[in-house]
Design a protein around this motif. Structure first.
Motif, PDB file in Angstrom:
ATOM      1  N   GLU A  45       0.825  -1.197   0.000  1.00  0.00           N
ATOM      2  CA  GLU A  45       0.000   0.000   0.000  1.00  0.00           C
ATOM      3  C   GLU A  45       0.867   1.258   0.000  1.00  0.00           C
ATOM      4  N   VAL A  46       1.973   1.208   0.720  1.00  0.00           N
ATOM      5  CA  VAL A  46       2.910   2.336   0.726  1.00  0.00           C
ATOM      6  C   VAL A  46       3.394   2.611  -0.701  1.00  0.00           C
ATOM      7  N   THR A  47       3.763   1.554  -1.400  1.00  0.00           N
ATOM      8  CA  THR A  47       4.243   1.694  -2.778  1.00  0.00           C
ATOM      9  C   THR A  47       3.148   2.219  -3.684  1.00  0.00           C
TER      10      THR A  47
ATOM     11  N   ARG B 251       2.532   6.059  -2.970  1.00  0.00           N
ATOM     12  CA  ARG B 251       3.678   6.873  -3.397  1.00  0.00           C
ATOM     13  C   ARG B 251       3.719   6.976  -4.923  1.00  0.00           C
ATOM     14  N   SER B 252       3.586   5.848  -5.616  1.00  0.00           N
ATOM     15  CA  SER B 252       3.601   5.873  -7.076  1.00  0.00           C
ATOM     16  C   SER B 252       2.404   6.626  -7.624  1.00  0.00           C
ATOM     17  N   GLY B 253       1.243   6.461  -6.975  1.00  0.00           N
ATOM     18  CA  GLY B 253       0.039   7.147  -7.435  1.00  0.00           C
ATOM     19  C   GLY B 253       0.156   8.657  -7.350  1.00  0.00           C
ATOM     20  N   PHE B 254       0.661   9.137  -6.230  1.00  0.00           N
ATOM     21  CA  PHE B 254       0.852  10.584  -6.098  1.00  0.00           C
ATOM     22  C   PHE B 254       1.920  11.088  -7.067  1.00  0.00           C
ATOM     23  N   CYS B 255       2.915  10.255  -7.362  1.00  0.00           N
ATOM     24  CA  CYS B 255       3.921  10.625  -8.346  1.00  0.00           C
ATOM     25  C   CYS B 255       3.288  10.778  -9.728  1.00  0.00           C
ATOM     26  N   VAL B 256       2.372   9.863 -10.086  1.00  0.00           N
ATOM     27  CA  VAL B 256       1.653   9.949 -11.367  1.00  0.00           C
ATOM     28  C   VAL B 256       0.924  11.279 -11.478  1.00  0.00           C
ATOM     29  N   ILE B 257       0.211  11.653 -10.410  1.00  0.00           N
ATOM     30  CA  ILE B 257      -0.554  12.907 -10.420  1.00  0.00           C
ATOM     31  C   ILE B 257       0.371  14.102 -10.620  1.00  0.00           C
ATOM     32  N   ALA B 258       1.485  14.119  -9.882  1.00  0.00           N
ATOM     33  CA  ALA B 258       2.418  15.247  -9.969  1.00  0.00           C
ATOM     34  C   ALA B 258       3.065  15.330 -11.353  1.00  0.00           C
ATOM     35  N   LEU B 259       3.533  14.181 -11.875  1.00  0.00           N
ATOM     36  CA  LEU B 259       4.174  14.180 -13.188  1.00  0.00           C
ATOM     37  C   LEU B 259       3.184  14.530 -14.296  1.00  0.00           C
ATOM     38  N   ALA B 260       1.968  13.994 -14.181  1.00  0.00           N
ATOM     39  CA  ALA B 260       0.952  14.283 -15.193  1.00  0.00           C
ATOM     40  C   ALA B 260       0.665  15.778 -15.254  1.00  0.00           C
TER      41      ALA B 260
ATOM     42  N   GLY C 112      10.148   2.618 -19.301  1.00  0.00           N
ATOM     43  CA  GLY C 112       9.038   2.721 -18.359  1.00  0.00           C
ATOM     44  C   GLY C 112       8.924   1.500 -17.461  1.00  0.00           C
ATOM     45  N   ILE C 113       9.102   0.319 -18.029  1.00  0.00           N
ATOM     46  CA  ILE C 113       9.054  -0.916 -17.236  1.00  0.00           C
ATOM     47  C   ILE C 113      10.180  -0.934 -16.203  1.00  0.00           C
ATOM     48  N   CYS C 114      11.360  -0.510 -16.623  1.00  0.00           N
ATOM     49  CA  CYS C 114      12.485  -0.455 -15.681  1.00  0.00           C
ATOM     50  C   CYS C 114      12.211   0.532 -14.560  1.00  0.00           C
ATOM     51  N   TRP C 115      11.650   1.701 -14.907  1.00  0.00           N
ATOM     52  CA  TRP C 115      11.308   2.676 -13.875  1.00  0.00           C
ATOM     53  C   TRP C 115      10.289   2.095 -12.898  1.00  0.00           C
ATOM     54  N   SER C 116       9.318   1.351 -13.397  1.00  0.00           N
ATOM     55  CA  SER C 116       8.292   0.784 -12.511  1.00  0.00           C
ATOM     56  C   SER C 116       8.905  -0.201 -11.522  1.00  0.00           C
TER      57      SER C 116
ATOM     58  N   ALA D 110       5.682   5.070 -13.317  1.00  0.00           N
ATOM     59  CA  ALA D 110       4.869   5.337 -12.128  1.00  0.00           C
ATOM     60  C   ALA D 110       3.461   4.759 -12.292  1.00  0.00           C
ATOM     61  N   MET D 111       2.904   4.856 -13.507  1.00  0.00           N
ATOM     62  CA  MET D 111       1.571   4.285 -13.763  1.00  0.00           C
ATOM     63  C   MET D 111       1.584   2.770 -13.600  1.00  0.00           C
ATOM     64  N   LEU D 112       2.591   2.113 -14.175  1.00  0.00           N
ATOM     65  CA  LEU D 112       2.681   0.652 -14.089  1.00  0.00           C
ATOM     66  C   LEU D 112       2.864   0.199 -12.643  1.00  0.00           C
ATOM     67  N   SER D 113       3.671   0.921 -11.883  1.00  0.00           N
ATOM     68  CA  SER D 113       3.875   0.586 -10.477  1.00  0.00           C
ATOM     69  C   SER D 113       2.572   0.720  -9.697  1.00  0.00           C
ATOM     70  N   THR D 114       1.835   1.786  -9.967  1.00  0.00           N
ATOM     71  CA  THR D 114       0.553   1.999  -9.277  1.00  0.00           C
ATOM     72  C   THR D 114      -0.434   0.884  -9.600  1.00  0.00           C
ATOM     73  N   LEU D 115      -0.554   0.535 -10.874  1.00  0.00           N
ATOM     74  CA  LEU D 115      -1.497  -0.511 -11.282  1.00  0.00           C
ATOM     75  C   LEU D 115      -1.098  -1.873 -10.732  1.00  0.00           C
ATOM     76  N   ALA D 116       0.203  -2.163 -10.720  1.00  0.00           N
ATOM     77  CA  ALA D 116       0.665  -3.461 -10.222  1.00  0.00           C
ATOM     78  C   ALA D 116       0.414  -3.610  -8.728  1.00  0.00           C
ATOM     79  N   MET D 117       0.505  -2.521  -7.987  1.00  0.00           N
ATOM     80  CA  MET D 117       0.340  -2.566  -6.531  1.00  0.00           C
ATOM     81  C   MET D 117      -1.116  -2.514  -6.081  1.00  0.00           C
ATOM     82  N   LEU D 118      -2.021  -2.067  -6.965  1.00  0.00           N
ATOM     83  CA  LEU D 118      -3.421  -1.885  -6.564  1.00  0.00           C
ATOM     84  C   LEU D 118      -4.053  -3.146  -5.975  1.00  0.00           C
TER      85      LEU D 118
END
Length: 303
Positions: A34-36, A39-48, A74-78, A195-203
């Motif tokens: 959930e922490v991940t 964090r990734s979700g808020f990063c998506v919002i900020a970057l977007a 992108g996959i590596c970043w996630s 960041a999007m892939l990380s958010t979706l994977a952790m959901l």
């Protein structure tokens, strides 16, 4: 931007990066996946928001058809985003940051074996000393099994970063700049995709959510100021500082991060972690200083 301004800004970047560990230690109920996710979700919002502001609506049209280079990056970043935060919840901040500091040496190994780049003797020596430092960290650790699991997860960060850099060099980095020095690929798109892939994977792993409003405030701080903002700044700084200089200054994250965790999260350093970490950092710093020295000497000989 002047050189002192660029160096000062890179130090600010490392300060922002370094706050992840100590902030995570002050969460109430949010844990691991959930922490991940947050964090990734808020990063998506900020970057977007930032990229839409600077690139315009055309950014989203391009994201519908990203190039192979952007997807791989992108996959590596996630993987980097995900492995870092999960590792922070499994072991100490010091262990995670010291293992992550191996990134430049792992990248050097990957480019040597896969792109046939020649490594200097000093780099081989630095790799050997850094490996010795990592072994020493866990050799006499009373919680070695627990520390090892978290450290193995954190190893995903420098490995993914090395794959990212090596693949980009091999299949597309030479095509991301036009002859008139204008970017063809917008590599910040890759960070956003990661960041999007990380958010979706952790959901699905983060559900049901348990984060308190206090936790959400801290995690939004991490997503915006510890992750999104430094990413934007580093891309800008690549135009001002060389890769060895960025890598050398980036090691300050380890010093800052361990210090914050000690001062404000009560994490104690064992003598083996301290001595092993000093071996790793010493090897990295010495190697980068040698690289800068060799580069400057070569430039003087060409004049």
């Amino acid at each position: 931007m002047s050189r002192p301004q660029a160096i000062s800004l890179m130090i600010v970047v490392t300060l922002l990066w370094s706050m992840a560990g100590v902030v995570t230690r002050h969460l109430d109920t949010a844990r691991s996946f959930e922490v991940t996710f947050w964090r990734s979700g808020f990063c998506v919002i900020a970057l977007a928001f930032a990229l839409t502001l600077t690139r315009g609506p055309g950014l989203w049209r391009k994201l519908l058809h990203p190039s192979k280079v952007i997807w791989i990056s992108g996959i590596c970043w996630s993987i980097m985003f995900t492995a870092f935060m999960v590792a922070i919840t499994l072991t100490t901040v010091a262990n995670v940051l010291i293992v992550m500091a191996l990134g430049p040496l792992i990248t050097a190994l990957f480019t040597h074996f896969f792109l046939h780049h020649r490594l200097a003797t000093t780099t081989w020596l630095a790799i050997a000393v850094a490996a010795l430092g990592i072994v020493w960290m866990f050799l006499y650790d009373k919680d070695a099994t627990f520390s090892m699991i978290g450290s193995l997860v954190s190893l995903g960060v420098p490995v993914a970063a090395a794959i990212n850099f090596t693949l980009l060099q091999h299949i597309g980095l030479d095509r991301t700049i036009t002859p008139d020095n204008k970017p063809v690929q917008d590599m910040l798109q890759a960070v956003l995709i990661g960041a999007m892939l990380s958010t979706l994977a952790m959901l699905p792993l983060a559900w049901p959510f348990q984060a308190s409003p206090h936790d959400l405030g801290l995690l939004s701080l991490l997503g915006i100021f510890q992750l999104a903002t430094p990413c934007l700044l580093v891309v800008r700084l690549t135009k001002e500082l060389s890769a060895p200089e960025l890598s050398l200054l980036g090691q300050l994250e380890v010093i800052f991060g361990v210090t914050w965790a000690w001062l404000w999260a009560g994490e104690q350093l064992s003598i083996h972690t301290l001595s092993g970490g000093l071996l790793v950092l010493g090897a990295l710093v010495a190697n980068e200083l040698f690289r800068i020295f060799r580069r400057n000497r070569a430039e003087r000989l060409l004049r």
